[in-house]
Write an enzyme that holds these catalytic residues in place. Structure first.
Site: not given
Length: 438
Positions: A30, A268
């Site tokens: 990192d 429907c």
């Protein structure tokens, strides 16, 4: 395996902890020295139950370490996982700066690395990102060829914050998008001990799977909220309603209705969607998702029409007219809507449906079809072969099994449009059959 993980946020830190706990040699990378110091002291850079214990174990056993030195991490490992963030831009698109930066760093180191290295994109990226962004950067910076000199794969994560360790150990599935088989083999070896199916696909498919899952989760939350809001407005407890709805594993929570294809129809679904959204509106209840359903359905009919219109052909065979195979119910059939559009634009239309015989259509069914296509009797033809032979474009409209062969072996000189998923593959061997969603 020796693994470097780039980005020690929620995804990267969890992967580092879980992989090191399973005996892999992990290097966490990192740009934040604060995160690296935390990792090297067995501290978690994020709040996640159980993670700190895994990190402490990794550090104490020598299986985990952190560094800010990208190059050293790549040289010391065989596989790199990219877990950096892909935040939203103001316009909604993805910000890929972090992805691009990491790929450049990896590519430069690969230029002088003698052994094969596999790069795995764990970050969430849109379909086409790896092919159009990641691989070109890696190849340009390394001077090497993806799939030959180094491997590339996508491995979407399905981790939820606060349950990420459990989600890693007990995943519903492990999805691998592979650029080449060797890359997929390397990645699969990481997960073979997990009790979950390993699904290997092309890279773009894997990229799309991740977004589909997340958007589906968002859709479910929104759907339940809108139903709950309407239920409350009519004096019903929405929780009670959804509790019963979720007990239906045969239809409501199943693979049924979850296959891309043509529009819904019948007596429907359209009627009930309109009725519920009308009631919501009359009660001043906002239901943006539910209100979008009929518009989206109409759009899919338009998509089918546009496919037909894209061909330089006027004679069209529509196979199927009822809203589904095995019935003669024409009410609100999207195929009737499609037929109406084709006729209106001057196409020479012939219709075959073994369940629809005009002389036997009556009542509301007859009223509906005559209001839509008054001369439908002249378009219906019971001679299947004649309908096929007299056409230039054939539309497979419902799942009548006799239509299946046409999807995978297109008659000479004709085009086939598959609305129902009969095609065995996304593209036909002769290139003359096309699916509406594939």
């Amino acid at each position: 395996m020796r693994i470097s993980i780039f980005g020690l946020g929620y995804v990267g830190a969890v992967c580092a902890g879980c992989l090191s706990a399973r005996g892999h040699e992990v290097v966490g990378v990192d740009i934040s020295s604060t995160k690296i110091d935390l990792i090297n002291n067995g501290k978690s850079p994020i709040v996640e139950p159980g993670l700190e214990e895994l990190l402490q174990k990794g550090i104490s056993t020598g299986k985990l370490r952190g560094t800010t030195d990208f190059a050293e991490a790549i040289r010391a490992t065989d596989l790199s996982m990219i877990c950096v963030g892909t935040p939203s831009k103001k316009n909604g698109d993805l910000e890929l700066d972090y992805i691009e930066s990491v790929c450049r760093e990896i590519g430069y180191v690969l230029r002088d690395k003698a052994t094969r290295h596999t790069i795995v994109v764990r970050s969430t990226v849109l379909p086409g990102t790896v092919a159009n962004v990641v691989i070109p950067i890696l190849e340009d910076c390394s001077g090497k060829k993806a799939g030959v000199d180094f491997g590339v794969a996508v491995n979407p994560e399905f981790l939820r914050e606060s349950t990420a360790i459990k989600d890693y150990d007990l995943p519903p599935m492990t999805v691998i998008g592979e650029f080449d088989k060797a890359s997929g083999d390397v990645l699969q070896s990481l997960y073979e001990e997990l009790d979950a199916p390993i699904i290997r696909k092309d890279i773009a498919v894997a990229e799309m799977i991740k977004y589909t899952c997340n958007v589906w989760h968002a859709t479910k939350v929104t759907f339940a909220n809108e139903i709950g809001n309407i239920a409350k407005a009519v004096g019903v407890d929405g929780r009670e309603v959804m509790d019963v709805v979720c007990q239906d594993k045969a239809l409501n929570l199943s693979q049924y209705y979850m296959r891309p294809g043509f529009a819904f129809g019948g007596s429907c679904l359209p009627k009930d969607v309109r009725a519920l959204t009308y009631r919501a509106g009359s009660l001043d209840v906002e239901a943006p998702l539910l209100n979008s359903l009929m518009r989206s359905n109409t759009s899919q009919v338009q998509n089918a029409f546009d496919m037909v219109a894209s061909y330089d052909a006027r004679k069209v065979a529509l196979l199927g007219l009822s809203f589904k195979a095995g019935t003669d119910d024409l009410r609100e059939s999207p195929l009737v809507e499609l037929a109406e559009m084709l006729i209106g634009k001057g196409f020479d239309l012939s219709i075959f449906d073994s369940n629809v015989e005009y002389a036997r259509v009556h009542g509301a069914n007859k009223d509906y079809i005559e209001s839509k296509i008054p001369h439908v009797s002249s378009l219906l033809n019971s001679d299947f072969d004649q309908v096929i032979n007299d056409s230039d474009v054939i539309i497979l409209g419902n799942r009548d099994e006799r239509f299946r062969a046409l999807a995978n072996k297109t008659p000479e000189g004709k085009r086939v449009i598959d609305l129902v998923g009969f095609m065995a593959n996304a593209t036909s061997e002769d290139g003359r059959a096309e699916g509406i969603c594939w």
